[in-house]
Motif scaffolding. Sequence first.
Motif, PDB file in Angstrom:
ATOM      1  N   PHE A 129       1.452  28.242  71.815  1.00 44.48           N
ATOM      2  CA  PHE A 129       2.684  27.583  71.383  1.00 44.48           C
ATOM      3  C   PHE A 129       2.610  27.272  69.893  1.00 44.48           C
ATOM      4  O   PHE A 129       1.523  27.202  69.316  1.00 44.48           O
ATOM      5  CB  PHE A 129       2.945  26.301  72.195  1.00 44.48           C
ATOM      6  CG  PHE A 129       1.863  25.272  72.099  1.00 44.48           C
ATOM      7  CD1 PHE A 129       1.899  24.272  71.131  1.00 44.48           C
ATOM      8  CD2 PHE A 129       0.790  25.280  72.981  1.00 44.48           C
ATOM      9  CE1 PHE A 129       0.902  23.311  71.053  1.00 44.48           C
ATOM     10  CE2 PHE A 129      -0.212  24.328  72.918  1.00 44.48           C
ATOM     11  CZ  PHE A 129      -0.160  23.336  71.947  1.00 44.48           C
ATOM     12  N   ALA A 130       3.780  27.117  69.283  1.00 44.17           N
ATOM     13  CA  ALA A 130       3.871  26.759  67.873  1.00 44.17           C
ATOM     14  C   ALA A 130       4.416  25.343  67.774  1.00 44.17           C
ATOM     15  O   ALA A 130       5.464  25.032  68.328  1.00 44.17           O
ATOM     16  CB  ALA A 130       4.785  27.726  67.125  1.00 44.17           C
ATOM     17  N   PHE A 131       3.690  24.494  67.079  1.00 43.88           N
ATOM     18  CA  PHE A 131       4.015  23.073  66.935  1.00 43.88           C
ATOM     19  C   PHE A 131       4.347  22.814  65.470  1.00 43.88           C
ATOM     20  O   PHE A 131       3.504  23.008  64.596  1.00 43.88           O
ATOM     21  CB  PHE A 131       2.816  22.249  67.407  1.00 43.88           C
ATOM     22  CG  PHE A 131       2.965  20.766  67.289  1.00 43.88           C
ATOM     23  CD1 PHE A 131       4.166  20.122  67.520  1.00 43.88           C
ATOM     24  CD2 PHE A 131       1.860  19.980  66.977  1.00 43.88           C
ATOM     25  CE1 PHE A 131       4.282  18.750  67.430  1.00 43.88           C
ATOM     26  CE2 PHE A 131       1.953  18.608  66.893  1.00 43.88           C
ATOM     27  CZ  PHE A 131       3.168  17.987  67.116  1.00 43.88           C
ATOM     28  N   VAL A 132       5.578  22.391  65.197  1.00 42.87           N
ATOM     29  CA  VAL A 132       6.042  22.144  63.831  1.00 42.87           C
ATOM     30  C   VAL A 132       6.162  20.640  63.630  1.00 42.87           C
ATOM     31  O   VAL A 132       6.746  19.942  64.470  1.00 42.87           O
ATOM     32  CB  VAL A 132       7.399  22.816  63.562  1.00 42.87           C
ATOM     33  CG1 VAL A 132       7.836  22.588  62.118  1.00 42.87           C
ATOM     34  CG2 VAL A 132       7.338  24.299  63.877  1.00 42.87           C
ATOM     35  N   ARG A 133       5.600  20.152  62.522  1.00 43.36           N
ATOM     36  CA  ARG A 133       5.706  18.734  62.177  1.00 43.36           C
ATOM     37  C   ARG A 133       6.289  18.605  60.782  1.00 43.36           C
ATOM     38  O   ARG A 133       5.860  19.283  59.849  1.00 43.36           O
ATOM     39  CB  ARG A 133       4.334  18.059  62.208  1.00 43.36           C
ATOM     40  CG  ARG A 133       3.767  17.962  63.592  1.00 43.36           C
ATOM     41  CD  ARG A 133       2.483  17.182  63.644  1.00 43.36           C
ATOM     42  NE  ARG A 133       1.404  17.920  63.012  1.00 43.36           N
ATOM     43  CZ  ARG A 133       0.457  17.370  62.273  1.00 43.36           C
ATOM     44  NH1 ARG A 133       0.453  16.091  62.028  1.00 43.36           N
ATOM     45  NH2 ARG A 133      -0.498  18.109  61.765  1.00 43.36           N
ATOM     46  N   TRP A 134       7.283  17.736  60.677  1.00 38.60           N
ATOM     47  CA  TRP A 134       7.910  17.448  59.387  1.00 38.60           C
ATOM     48  C   TRP A 134       8.182  15.961  59.326  1.00 38.60           C
ATOM     49  O   TRP A 134       8.622  15.362  60.315  1.00 38.60           O
ATOM     50  CB  TRP A 134       9.220  18.232  59.242  1.00 38.60           C
ATOM     51  CG  TRP A 134       9.939  17.945  57.964  1.00 38.60           C
ATOM     52  CD1 TRP A 134       9.754  18.573  56.768  1.00 38.60           C
ATOM     53  CD2 TRP A 134      10.944  16.953  57.752  1.00 38.60           C
ATOM     54  NE1 TRP A 134      10.583  18.019  55.820  1.00 38.60           N
ATOM     55  CE2 TRP A 134      11.317  17.015  56.403  1.00 38.60           C
ATOM     56  CE3 TRP A 134      11.535  15.996  58.563  1.00 38.60           C
ATOM     57  CZ2 TRP A 134      12.280  16.181  55.847  1.00 38.60           C
ATOM     58  CZ3 TRP A 134      12.494  15.161  58.011  1.00 38.60           C
ATOM     59  CH2 TRP A 134      12.864  15.265  56.672  1.00 38.60           C
ATOM     60  N   ALA A 135       7.900  15.334  58.186  1.00 32.50           N
ATOM     61  CA  ALA A 135       8.165  13.906  58.018  1.00 32.50           C
ATOM     62  C   ALA A 135       8.569  13.652  56.577  1.00 32.50           C
ATOM     63  O   ALA A 135       8.152  14.373  55.656  1.00 32.50           O
ATOM     64  CB  ALA A 135       6.940  13.075  58.380  1.00 32.50           C
ATOM     65  N   ALA A 136       9.407  12.640  56.400  1.00 35.57           N
ATOM     66  CA  ALA A 136       9.883  12.276  55.070  1.00 35.57           C
ATOM     67  C   ALA A 136       9.927  10.766  54.941  1.00 35.57           C
ATOM     68  O   ALA A 136       9.939  10.036  55.931  1.00 35.57           O
ATOM     69  CB  ALA A 136      11.264  12.870  54.818  1.00 35.57           C
TER      70      ALA A 136
END
Length: 173
Positions: A65-72
């Motif tokens: 699986f591909a796990f994408v994390r983004w935070a701002a």
Amino acid sequence: MTGNAAPRVRGGPVPIAQRCDNLTHVELTWVEKRIENWIRFGREAREQMVDRRRRVLSFQAGSIFAFVRWAANDYGTIISRIDIVRAVKPGEAYQTLPFVRPGGDILLKIEGWPKVQQVLRHIDAVEALDIDPCEVAPDHWRHLHNRLSAGHEPRAYTMERHQAWLKRRECER
């Protein structure tokens, strides 16, 4: 304190995975324009809703699986990352990864939005060939990681490479 009672920063108790279920659990959080964690591809075995902003997806051993994390924060992006992970069997060695329990075999780890976008475009190109990214050869994800990390252009995944992988996988069984 136990793991159930330990408070999280800005949150409630940590959702506890079943210790004996032999699944890999990924906690996803979605707070619009602040924290956006999602699965780009993967076949989940189970889904658990924790609250309106969090859920836990579980994957069978061996699945990719591909796990994408983004935070701002108030000043812009503070993290953008994609990991392509193979869920591990009980007793198998693994690398730890935030929000993934117990961890997994990390095939690709890319940070920085421009490179993350390159990986997402690569996944789109695989899907354009009518190939499920979950079925792509694990070695190809490692190749993609190494080439992008070194600043080089990766080889495209082709139907011929995919057929060769499927035959090799069949021989290994």
